[in-house]
Design a protein around this motif. Structure first.
Motif, PDB file in Angstrom:
ATOM      1  N   VAL A 201      47.407  67.696   3.957  1.00  0.00           N
ATOM      2  CA  VAL A 201      46.748  66.441   2.423  1.00  0.00           C
ATOM      3  C   VAL A 201      45.535  66.850   3.086  1.00  0.00           C
ATOM      4  CG1 VAL A 201      45.994  63.964   1.805  1.00  0.00           C
ATOM      5  CG2 VAL A 201      48.762  64.980   2.223  1.00  0.00           C
ATOM      6  N   ASP A 202      44.866  67.598   2.559  1.00  0.00           N
ATOM      7  CA  ASP A 202      43.690  67.641   3.168  1.00  0.00           C
ATOM      8  C   ASP A 202      42.223  67.262   1.938  1.00  0.00           C
ATOM      9  OD1 ASP A 202      40.831  68.266   3.586  1.00  0.00           O
ATOM     10  OD2 ASP A 202      41.443  70.249   4.467  1.00  0.00           O
ATOM     11  N   SER A 203      41.836  65.814   2.489  1.00  0.00           N
ATOM     12  CA  SER A 203      40.849  65.171   1.374  1.00  0.00           C
ATOM     13  C   SER A 203      39.435  65.248   1.978  1.00  0.00           C
ATOM     14  CB  SER A 203      41.200  63.525   1.586  1.00  0.00           C
ATOM     15  OG  SER A 203      40.811  62.364   0.911  1.00  0.00           O
ATOM     16  N   GLY A 204      38.984  65.459   1.380  1.00  0.00           N
ATOM     17  CA  GLY A 204      37.261  65.945   1.414  1.00  0.00           C
ATOM     18  C   GLY A 204      36.267  66.157   0.054  1.00  0.00           C
ATOM     19  N   THR A 205      36.124  67.643  -0.399  1.00  0.00           N
ATOM     20  CA  THR A 205      35.070  67.305  -1.466  1.00  0.00           C
ATOM     21  C   THR A 205      36.077  67.073  -3.040  1.00  0.00           C
ATOM     22  OG1 THR A 205      33.943  68.330  -0.780  1.00  0.00           O
ATOM     23  CG2 THR A 205      33.424  68.827  -3.316  1.00  0.00           C
ATOM     24  N   ALA A 206      36.471  68.627  -2.856  1.00  0.00           N
ATOM     25  CA  ALA A 206      38.347  68.631  -3.596  1.00  0.00           C
ATOM     26  C   ALA A 206      39.165  68.072  -2.640  1.00  0.00           C
ATOM     27  CB  ALA A 206      38.419  69.724  -3.761  1.00  0.00           C
ATOM     28  N   VAL A 207      40.495  67.931  -2.855  1.00  0.00           N
ATOM     29  CA  VAL A 207      41.205  67.352  -2.368  1.00  0.00           C
ATOM     30  C   VAL A 207      42.650  68.004  -2.293  1.00  0.00           C
ATOM     31  CG1 VAL A 207      43.403  65.436  -2.287  1.00  0.00           C
ATOM     32  CG2 VAL A 207      40.953  64.716  -2.210  1.00  0.00           C
TER      33      VAL A 207
ATOM     34  N   TYR B  37      40.154  53.804  -4.766  1.00  0.00           N
ATOM     35  CA  TYR B  37      40.182  54.275  -3.970  1.00  0.00           C
ATOM     36  C   TYR B  37      42.270  54.269  -4.145  1.00  0.00           C
ATOM     37  CZ  TYR B  37      41.804  52.539   0.952  1.00  0.00           C
ATOM     38  OH  TYR B  37      42.285  52.606   2.008  1.00  0.00           O
ATOM     39  N   TRP B  38      42.592  53.661  -5.066  1.00  0.00           N
ATOM     40  CA  TRP B  38      44.378  53.408  -5.044  1.00  0.00           C
ATOM     41  C   TRP B  38      44.783  54.843  -5.914  1.00  0.00           C
ATOM     42  CZ3 TRP B  38      46.027  51.305  -1.249  1.00  0.00           C
ATOM     43  CH2 TRP B  38      45.856  49.945  -0.471  1.00  0.00           C
ATOM     44  N   GLY B  39      43.280  54.785  -6.867  1.00  0.00           N
ATOM     45  CA  GLY B  39      43.945  56.175  -7.617  1.00  0.00           C
ATOM     46  C   GLY B  39      44.558  57.193  -6.623  1.00  0.00           C
ATOM     47  N   HIS B  40      43.684  57.449  -5.184  1.00  0.00           N
ATOM     48  CA  HIS B  40      43.349  58.882  -4.143  1.00  0.00           C
ATOM     49  C   HIS B  40      44.713  58.381  -3.927  1.00  0.00           C
ATOM     50  CE1 HIS B  40      42.576  61.368  -2.038  1.00  0.00           C
ATOM     51  NE2 HIS B  40      41.704  61.010  -1.249  1.00  0.00           N
ATOM     52  N   VAL B  41      44.843  56.734  -3.755  1.00  0.00           N
ATOM     53  CA  VAL B  41      46.253  57.034  -2.821  1.00  0.00           C
ATOM     54  C   VAL B  41      47.353  57.526  -3.124  1.00  0.00           C
ATOM     55  CG1 VAL B  41      47.439  55.625  -1.348  1.00  0.00           C
ATOM     56  CG2 VAL B  41      45.620  55.342  -0.852  1.00  0.00           C
ATOM     57  N   GLY B  42      47.649  56.800  -4.497  1.00  0.00           N
ATOM     58  CA  GLY B  42      48.588  56.932  -5.465  1.00  0.00           C
ATOM     59  C   GLY B  42      49.153  59.250  -5.608  1.00  0.00           C
ATOM     60  N   ALA B  43      47.675  59.105  -6.140  1.00  0.00           N
ATOM     61  CA  ALA B  43      47.506  60.537  -6.714  1.00  0.00           C
ATOM     62  C   ALA B  43      48.120  61.006  -4.912  1.00  0.00           C
ATOM     63  CB  ALA B  43      46.527  61.199  -6.977  1.00  0.00           C
TER      64      ALA B  43
ATOM     65  N   THR C 157      44.138  65.422   6.901  1.00  0.00           N
ATOM     66  CA  THR C 157      43.062  65.523   7.396  1.00  0.00           C
ATOM     67  C   THR C 157      42.135  65.897   6.501  1.00  0.00           C
ATOM     68  OG1 THR C 157      41.504  67.196   9.118  1.00  0.00           O
ATOM     69  CG2 THR C 157      43.109  67.934   7.063  1.00  0.00           C
ATOM     70  N   GLY C 158      40.828  65.471   6.842  1.00  0.00           N
ATOM     71  CA  GLY C 158      39.770  65.874   5.670  1.00  0.00           C
ATOM     72  C   GLY C 158      38.545  64.662   6.178  1.00  0.00           C
ATOM     73  N   GLY C 159      37.346  64.684   5.470  1.00  0.00           N
ATOM     74  CA  GLY C 159      36.153  63.610   5.132  1.00  0.00           C
ATOM     75  C   GLY C 159      36.934  61.750   5.311  1.00  0.00           C
ATOM     76  N   ALA C 160      38.040  62.291   4.086  1.00  0.00           N
ATOM     77  CA  ALA C 160      38.294  60.414   3.994  1.00  0.00           C
ATOM     78  C   ALA C 160      40.246  60.667   4.308  1.00  0.00           C
ATOM     79  CB  ALA C 160      38.532  60.761   2.084  1.00  0.00           C
ATOM     80  N   GLY C 161      39.998  61.643   4.947  1.00  0.00           N
ATOM     81  CA  GLY C 161      42.313  61.508   5.548  1.00  0.00           C
ATOM     82  C   GLY C 161      42.479  60.471   6.279  1.00  0.00           C
ATOM     83  N   ALA C 162      41.094  59.627   7.011  1.00  0.00           N
ATOM     84  CA  ALA C 162      41.614  57.990   7.285  1.00  0.00           C
ATOM     85  C   ALA C 162      41.856  57.446   5.933  1.00  0.00           C
ATOM     86  CB  ALA C 162      40.506  57.801   8.651  1.00  0.00           C
ATOM     87  N   VAL C 163      41.550  57.515   5.188  1.00  0.00           N
ATOM     88  CA  VAL C 163      41.450  57.004   3.751  1.00  0.00           C
ATOM     89  C   VAL C 163      43.151  56.243   3.536  1.00  0.00           C
ATOM     90  CG1 VAL C 163      40.819  55.976   1.712  1.00  0.00           C
ATOM     91  CG2 VAL C 163      39.513  56.617   3.472  1.00  0.00           C
ATOM     92  N   VAL C 164      43.070  57.900   2.967  1.00  0.00           N
ATOM     93  CA  VAL C 164      44.651  57.840   2.410  1.00  0.00           C
ATOM     94  C   VAL C 164      46.237  57.702   3.881  1.00  0.00           C
ATOM     95  CG1 VAL C 164      44.383  59.296   0.710  1.00  0.00           C
ATOM     96  CG2 VAL C 164      44.368  60.210   2.625  1.00  0.00           C
TER      97      VAL C 164
ATOM     98  N   GLN D 260      50.797  62.216   9.995  1.00  0.00           N
ATOM     99  CA  GLN D 260      49.874  62.209  10.884  1.00  0.00           C
ATOM    100  C   GLN D 260      48.762  62.505  10.545  1.00  0.00           C
ATOM    101  OE1 GLN D 260      51.642  64.633  13.367  1.00  0.00           O
ATOM    102  NE2 GLN D 260      53.295  63.806  13.465  1.00  0.00           N
ATOM    103  N   GLU D 261      47.195  61.842  10.931  1.00  0.00           N
ATOM    104  CA  GLU D 261      46.020  61.544  10.955  1.00  0.00           C
ATOM    105  C   GLU D 261      45.752  63.375  11.851  1.00  0.00           C
ATOM    106  OE1 GLU D 261      42.925  59.791  10.379  1.00  0.00           O
ATOM    107  OE2 GLU D 261      41.503  61.393  10.342  1.00  0.00           O
ATOM    108  N   TRP D 262      45.630  64.233  11.393  1.00  0.00           N
ATOM    109  CA  TRP D 262      44.845  65.383  12.551  1.00  0.00           C
ATOM    110  C   TRP D 262      43.594  65.913  11.950  1.00  0.00           C
ATOM    111  CZ3 TRP D 262      47.088  67.352  16.990  1.00  0.00           C
ATOM    112  CH2 TRP D 262      48.172  67.184  17.044  1.00  0.00           C
ATOM    113  N   PRO D 263      42.015  64.703  12.295  1.00  0.00           N
ATOM    114  CA  PRO D 263      41.014  65.149  12.398  1.00  0.00           C
ATOM    115  C   PRO D 263      40.015  66.548  12.696  1.00  0.00           C
ATOM    116  CG  PRO D 263      41.092  63.772  13.705  1.00  0.00           C
ATOM    117  CD  PRO D 263      42.407  64.095  13.592  1.00  0.00           C
TER     118      PRO D 263
END
Ligand SMILES: Nc1ncnc2c1ncn2[C@@H]1O[C@H](COP(=O)(O)OP(=O)(O)OP(=O)(O)O)[C@@H](O)[C@H]1O
Ligand SMILES: CC(C)(CO)[C@@H](O)C(=O)NCCC(=O)O
Ligand SMILES: [K+]
Length: 264
Positions: A131-137, A200-206, A229-236, A244-247
């Motif tokens: 999962v790479d959560s950035g501008t696009a995910v 927030y929860w829409g992102h997590v759920g998707a 990973t990604g800018g919002a990786g710590a959110v999901v 595992q989060e790997w920034p």
């Protein structure tokens, strides 16, 4: 005698919103390059001198890639020639990964860099969801034989926030870091709270739905590894079981891709 490999790397990932960079060491026995310093600037900005490896100590190799070709071109053009030598790593034909999709040459380099790093973290034969959560995910799959096998692309939290504001008459513009600062109440009792909950929860759920469906599409043992990973990786990441989060995953993959193309 051949030249020894560089002792240190400055890896630069040009994304669609930010340019991320980090200094890495990579010694025998390390699973992945080890980050010793990191930072970012917004796209269009110059990289700070300290990030460019100034002062250069030992043998520093700079490597540049990412999903934003105009930014890669600009950074290469602006690169000061008195600093570490820069390698632009965009030739995917030397990447140490098989790509099993319809048009391998169209896959974003950031997705492939993540997958290259993921190959070093998995057990032999273990599939990986990335999962790479950035501008696009992106929610991508490395299959049991270690090939990048495709995935899903969806809008990121920030893009969703901007779209809600842009395409409605009454919704305000929310800033992504604010939305993601803490898990919001699911029942928003005002407009901003309701938007925060949805984003927030829409992102997590998707992301959870996609990761589960991808894993179910190829059942078996060993169970999949899930990397975030990604800018919002710590959110999901905290909401995804056994993730595992790997920034620095794409930057680590970039060092590996450079080495694979240069006899490392
Ligand atoms: N502190 C934060 N908390 C939550 N979300 C954030 C934070 N910072 C950034 N984001 C989200 O991540 C997006 C940017 O992330 P990131 O910097 O990884 O992407 P990028 O560099 O623009 O893009 P790319 O995915 O192309 O590499 C923002 O649009 C926002 O959705
Ligand atoms: C999907 C993004 C925007 C994610 O950063 C990037 O990887 C990209 O522009 N990819 C090109 C299209 C593709 O990967 O199929
Ligand atoms: K990315």
């Amino acid at each position: 005698m051949t030249n020894p490999l560089p002792s240190e790397y400055l890896a630069i990932d040009a994304g669609n919103t930010r340019i991320k960079f980090g200094r890495f060491t990579f010694a025998a026995g390390d699973v992945l390059p080890v980050c010793v310093a990191s930072g970012h600037v917004m796209c269009g900005q110059p990289l700070p001198a300290a990030a460019l490896g100034s002062p250069v100590t030992g043998r520093l190799q700079a490597v540049l890639s990412g999903s934003n070709p105009p930014e890669i071109e600009r950074l290469a053009r602006e690169w000061p020639d008195d600093l570490a030598h820069l390698a632009v790593v965009t030739d995917r034909t030397t990447f140490p990964i098989a790509v099993d999709v319809e048009s391998p040459s169209r896959v974003g380099l950031d997705r492939l860099l993540n997958a290259i790093a993921a190959l070093r973290l998995r057990q032999p034969g273990q599939p990986v969801v990335i999962v790479d959560s950035g501008t696009a995910v992106t929610v991508d799959y490395v299959n049991r034989s270690g090939a990048f096998a495709g995935g899903a692309i969806l809008p990121g939290i920030g893009m969703g926030a901007r779209a809600l504001h842009r395409y409605t008459a009454m919704l305000p513009l929310l800033a992504a870091p604010g939305i993601a600062a803490a898990p919001p109440e699911v029942l928003g009792r005002n407009t901003v709270a309701a938007m925060s909950s949805g984003l927030y929860w829409g992102h997590v759920g998707a992301v959870r739905e996609l990761a589960n469906r991808i894993a179910e599409s190829d059942p078996g043992d060993p169970p999949r590894l899930m990397l975030v990973t990604g800018g919002a990786g710590a959110v999901v990441s905290p909401h995804l079981e056994r993730s595992q989060e790997w920034p620095f995953l794409p930057l680590q993959g970039l060092v590996l891709a450079y080495l694979a193309g240069n006899g490392g």
